[in-house]
Motif scaffolding. Structure first.
Motif, mmCIF file in Angstrom:
data_model
loop_
_atom_site.group_PDB
_atom_site.id
_atom_site.type_symbol
_atom_site.label_atom_id
_atom_site.label_comp_id
_atom_site.label_asym_id
_atom_site.label_seq_id
_atom_site.Cartn_x
_atom_site.Cartn_y
_atom_site.Cartn_z
ATOM 1 N N GLU A 1 0.836 -1.201 0.000
ATOM 2 C CA GLU A 1 0.000 0.000 0.000
ATOM 3 C C GLU A 1 0.874 1.256 0.000
ATOM 4 O OE1 GLU A 1 -2.897 2.689 -0.212
ATOM 5 O OE2 GLU A 1 -3.091 0.524 -0.546
ATOM 6 N N LYS A 2 1.947 1.231 0.778
ATOM 7 C CA LYS A 2 2.878 2.353 0.786
ATOM 8 C C LYS A 2 3.489 2.570 -0.606
ATOM 9 C CE LYS A 2 3.159 4.072 4.994
ATOM 10 N NZ LYS A 2 2.949 5.523 5.266
ATOM 11 N N VAL A 3 3.885 1.471 -1.244
ATOM 12 C CA VAL A 3 4.467 1.561 -2.576
ATOM 13 C C VAL A 3 3.439 2.092 -3.574
ATOM 14 C CG1 VAL A 3 5.405 0.242 -4.517
ATOM 15 C CG2 VAL A 3 6.194 -0.226 -2.191
ATOM 16 N N HIS A 4 2.223 1.585 -3.488
ATOM 17 C CA HIS A 4 1.171 2.020 -4.406
ATOM 18 C C HIS A 4 0.921 3.524 -4.274
ATOM 19 C CE1 HIS A 4 -2.498 1.962 -6.767
ATOM 20 N NE2 HIS A 4 -3.145 2.537 -5.767
ATOM 21 N N GLN A 5 0.849 4.027 -3.048
ATOM 22 C CA GLN A 5 0.618 5.455 -2.848
ATOM 23 C C GLN A 5 1.797 6.272 -3.359
ATOM 24 O OE1 GLN A 5 -2.325 6.975 -1.576
ATOM 25 N NE2 GLN A 5 -1.222 8.619 -2.632
ATOM 26 N N ASN B 1 1.727 9.195 -6.385
ATOM 27 C CA ASN B 1 2.235 10.554 -6.209
ATOM 28 C C ASN B 1 3.359 10.854 -7.192
ATOM 29 O OD1 ASN B 1 0.435 10.892 -4.094
ATOM 30 N ND2 ASN B 1 1.948 10.403 -2.514
ATOM 31 N N LEU B 2 4.209 9.869 -7.400
ATOM 32 C CA LEU B 2 5.322 10.053 -8.325
ATOM 33 C C LEU B 2 4.822 10.232 -9.752
ATOM 34 C CD1 LEU B 2 8.431 10.115 -8.464
ATOM 35 C CD2 LEU B 2 8.360 7.661 -8.957
ATOM 36 N N GLU B 3 3.813 9.469 -10.118
ATOM 37 C CA GLU B 3 3.288 9.563 -11.476
ATOM 38 C C GLU B 3 2.650 10.938 -11.730
ATOM 39 O OE1 GLU B 3 2.742 8.207 -15.364
ATOM 40 O OE2 GLU B 3 4.004 7.531 -13.697
ATOM 41 N N LYS B 4 2.019 11.509 -10.732
ATOM 42 C CA LYS B 4 1.456 12.858 -10.883
ATOM 43 C C LYS B 4 2.568 13.871 -11.171
ATOM 44 C CE LYS B 4 -2.532 12.136 -7.829
ATOM 45 N NZ LYS B 4 -3.136 12.492 -6.518
ATOM 46 N N ALA B 5 3.644 13.793 -10.391
ATOM 47 C CA ALA B 5 4.765 14.711 -10.602
ATOM 48 C C ALA B 5 5.414 14.462 -11.954
ATOM 49 C CB ALA B 5 5.795 14.532 -9.481
ATOM 50 N N ARG B 6 5.508 13.205 -12.334
ATOM 51 C CA ARG B 6 6.114 12.845 -13.623
ATOM 52 C C ARG B 6 5.289 13.388 -14.787
ATOM 53 N NH1 ARG B 6 5.670 8.255 -17.089
ATOM 54 N NH2 ARG B 6 7.644 7.787 -18.160
ATOM 55 N N ALA C 1 8.919 9.883 -2.505
ATOM 56 C CA ALA C 1 8.344 8.569 -2.810
ATOM 57 C C ALA C 1 9.192 7.462 -2.202
ATOM 58 C CB ALA C 1 8.240 8.390 -4.323
ATOM 59 N N ALA C 2 10.499 7.571 -2.354
ATOM 60 C CA ALA C 2 11.392 6.552 -1.796
ATOM 61 C C ALA C 2 11.377 6.572 -0.273
ATOM 62 C CB ALA C 2 12.808 6.763 -2.320
ATOM 63 N N GLN C 3 11.433 7.767 0.300
ATOM 64 C CA GLN C 3 11.505 7.871 1.753
ATOM 65 C C GLN C 3 10.197 7.455 2.423
ATOM 66 O OE1 GLN C 3 14.313 8.218 3.127
ATOM 67 N NE2 GLN C 3 13.550 8.113 5.225
ATOM 68 N N SER C 4 9.093 7.519 1.710
ATOM 69 C CA SER C 4 7.814 7.102 2.296
ATOM 70 C C SER C 4 7.733 5.588 2.477
ATOM 71 C CB SER C 4 6.655 7.584 1.412
ATOM 72 O OG SER C 4 6.599 6.858 0.189
#
Length: 354
Positions: free
Chosen positions: A260-264, A268-273, A315-318
């Protein structure tokens, strides 16, 4: 559209931990880069390059970094040397840069001095963080010309032959260990007048749209693409790690928590991308159509790039703090990819202080 095949992706990732210990790309991977012309993405065709567009170059940088961070960083940094070669007189370009293995390493910080002599300049100094130094054929650095007559010092870009440069061997960063980003030194090195270039990144001797795109914004786009690619790879390795520990982690619901953490993080990363690529495409189209960028527009491009890099780190730190002891061991790709991302995002051009 993908640039790299599954075979080369697998080969690069297979070598990832070994390249870190060696501190260099494997010879066959370097040969692949030469064969594909990846260090010459910004070199005109008449000089043996495959001059591309900003959006396509950005996609290649990100995809290469998604495969492996050092691989993507070196393709980005070394192909970025095209912004220096655009100042080469044609005879210098042909003589020094048409070879398939021609690569530039160097630094933009003016940490050297030069004095005028008959036919050119004598240069002394040292320059840090010269990525690709182990295989570079040319080195470009900035240095200040000391006039000695009361005039202000003048900065120029100097082009060195490989045998004029000493590698210090001091690259000992936490990550990106295979980029060979060493300090270089020159002592009393003579540079002919035609290789002492006026420092003007807005100038060009060749009619290529890429050469007149704002340099600072190109550099930020490049580094942001690398960060996005490494972050995507990290999240993929997190999922692979979770799969290997599924039976163990399922007992305490850790497995579903991590996913779930990875999915979130991926969302978020895809939005920024997406926002990042929207700006890359928009700015490139505006540029090739002859539109002028205001200071406000240049700032907006920079901010989007900085935000993309910042989101890559977030994203990585989350996810990283929840992965357990395995994630802090340096002999696995989760740890290596995380360290590469931290190192890449320390570059001053994409650090955000907002």
């Amino acid at each position: 559209m993908r640039f790299f095949s599954d075979d080369i992706r697998d080969r690069v990732r297979e070598d990832a931990l070994a390249m870190e210990k060696r501190g260099d790309l494997a010879p066959d991977i370097l040969e692949y880069i030469y064969d594909q012309g990846l260090f010459k993405l910004l070199v005109p065709e008449q000089f043996g390059g495959i001059m591309t567009t900003l959006p396509r170059a950005t996609e290649i940088y990100e995809e290469a970094s998604y495969m492996e961070g050092n691989f993507g960083w070196l393709i980005g940094i070394c192909s970025g040397g095209g912004f220096i070669t655009k100042l080469f007189p044609e005879h210098v370009y042909r003589e020094k840069f048409t070879n398939r293995e021609a690569v530039i390493s160097g630094s933009g910080y003016p940490s050297g001095t030069a004095r005028a002599v008959n036919g050119g300049y004598v240069v002394n100094g040292e320059w840090k963080f010269c990525s690709g130094s182990s295989f570079a054929t040319l080195f470009t650095v900035n240095a200040m010309i000391e006039h000695g007559d009361g005039k202000d010092a003048e900065m120029r870009t100097f082009v060195f032959e490989r045998d004029q440069v000493e590698l210090v061997g001091d690259w000992n960063a936490t990550g990106m260990k295979a980029t060979n980003s060493q300090t270089i030194q020159v002592r009393e090195a003579f540079v002919p007048e035609d290789r002492a270039l006026l420092f003007d990144m807005s100038a060009t001797l060749y009619e290529e749209p890429f050469y007149t795109y704002p340099f600072m914004q190109f550099a930020k786009v490049q580094f942001a693409a690398v960060a996005l690619g490494i972050s995507r790879h990290f999240l993929e390795e997190c999922k692979a790690l979770a799969e290997t520990h599924k039976q163990e982690w399922d007992k305490g619901e850790k497995y579903s928590f991590i996913l779930e953490k990875v999915h979130q993080a991926e969302e978020n990363l895809e939005k920024a991308r997406n926002q990042f690529y929207e700006v890359v495409h928009f700015s490139w189209n505006a540029h090739v159509n002859g539109e002028y960028f205001s200071e406000e527009q240049l700032s907006e491009i920079s901010i989007v790039c900085e935000d993309a890099a910042a989101e890559s780190l977030r994203a990585a730190q989350s996810v990283f703090p929840y992965l357990g002891i395995t994630a802090v061991l340096e002999d696995n790709l989760v740890n290596k990819t995380w360290r590469d991302l931290q190192t890449a995002c320390q570059h001053g051009l994409i650090l955000s202080f907002r």
